[in-house]
Design an enzyme around this catalytic site. Structure first.
Site, PDB file in Angstrom:
ATOM      1  N   VAL A  10       0.820  -1.198   0.000  1.00 34.64           N
ATOM      2  CA  VAL A  10       0.000   0.000   0.000  1.00 34.64           C
ATOM      3  C   VAL A  10       0.866   1.264   0.000  1.00 34.64           C
ATOM      4  O   VAL A  10       0.437   2.330  -0.429  1.00 34.64           O
ATOM      5  CB  VAL A  10      -0.956  -0.015   1.221  1.00 34.64           C
ATOM      6  CG1 VAL A  10      -1.750   1.278   1.311  1.00 34.64           C
ATOM      7  CG2 VAL A  10      -1.910  -1.201   1.114  1.00 34.64           C
ATOM      8  N   SER A  11       2.096   1.153   0.428  1.00 37.06           N
ATOM      9  CA  SER A  11       2.996   2.306   0.549  1.00 37.06           C
ATOM     10  C   SER A  11       3.488   2.794  -0.814  1.00 37.06           C
ATOM     11  O   SER A  11       4.152   2.056  -1.540  1.00 37.06           O
ATOM     12  CB  SER A  11       4.201   1.928   1.413  1.00 37.06           C
ATOM     13  OG  SER A  11       5.273   2.806   1.209  1.00 37.06           O
ATOM     14  N   PRO A  12       3.208   4.052  -1.201  1.00 37.83           N
ATOM     15  CA  PRO A  12       3.734   4.598  -2.463  1.00 37.83           C
ATOM     16  C   PRO A  12       5.259   4.543  -2.566  1.00 37.83           C
ATOM     17  O   PRO A  12       5.786   4.164  -3.622  1.00 37.83           O
ATOM     18  CB  PRO A  12       3.198   6.028  -2.479  1.00 37.83           C
ATOM     19  CG  PRO A  12       1.949   5.967  -1.674  1.00 37.83           C
ATOM     20  CD  PRO A  12       2.255   4.993  -0.564  1.00 37.83           C
TER      21      PRO A  12
END
Length: 224
Positions: A10-12
């Site tokens: 989920v982390s860009p």
């Protein structure tokens, strides 16, 4: 020997590193970290990365964190002649400039959109600054296909991952046509974009629910 990357999808910033590695054909061994289980604060992970944040990499004992620095390192070590991080001083300076602008945008997204999703209060001035930043980036991009020169660079990949993060958080960039045209164009042209950046709605919602529960628990512990 593959490079270990500690991450969650989920982390860009994690996704930006994954895209960079694919562009320069560097193998990454994904080691998943779940923030909603407090794994960022586990003794083993904090020993690896005292800032308790992802991504972090371990390249045969050489450990580093901060996604943009990781992207620069991977290009410098494994693809020094790649235009992904150009050698030309002026072009490289422009890439670095955009990377720093992306840091500012990402911080504002975390302070507003992410914080709001987790049910935490958002400062109106932070939200106002977020959309002012996006408006400025929209103006600076104009009709460009790439942020720097006529080829893809790590500046594109970093900002693209951040842009995809706004989509994950249900934000519509229609009012920012240049930003949207640029990000949509890259999303269509990069063969790995969907695999790296699209998170199933149910996975996203479960992660948000888990983070809400975790943050509520941490708040209760702090108030005791």
């Amino acid at each position: 020997m593959p490079i270990d990357i500690y991450m969650f999808k989920v982390s860009p910033p994690c996704r930006a590193v994954l895209m960079t590695a694919l562009e320069i054909n560097v193998k990454l061994n994904e080691k998943l970290i779940d923030p909603s289980k407090g794994e960022l604060l586990s003794p083993d992970f904090v020993k690896l990365n005292p800032t308790h944040a992802v991504p972090a990499i371990d390249d045969n004992g050489f450990v580093m964190w901060e996604s943009r620095a990781i992207m620069q390192f991977l290009c410098n070590k494994y693809a020094p002649d790649s235009t992904l991080y150009p050698k030309d001083a002026k072009l490289r300076a422009q890439v670095d400039m955009w990377l720093n602008m992306d840091i500012s945008l990402y911080i504002k997204i975390r302070q507003t959109l992410v914080t709001g999703y987790y049910g935490m209060p958002v400062k109106p001035e932070d939200e106002k600054q977020l959309w002012a930043n996006i408006k400025l980036i929209d103006q600076l991009i104009g009709n460009r296909q790439y942020l720097v020169g006529d080829r893809l660079t790590i500046a594109d990949l970093s900002l693209l991952a951040t842009s995809a993060g706004t989509t994950l958080l249900d934000q519509d960039l229609t009012e920012y046509p240049h930003f949207k045209q640029w990000s949509d164009g890259l999303a269509q042209s990069l063969p790995y974009y969907q695999e790296i950046n699209i998170v199933a709605p149910e996975v996203r919602q479960q992660f948000i629910n888990n983070m809400k529960a975790y943050m509520s628990k941490m708040k209760e512990m702090m108030n005791k």
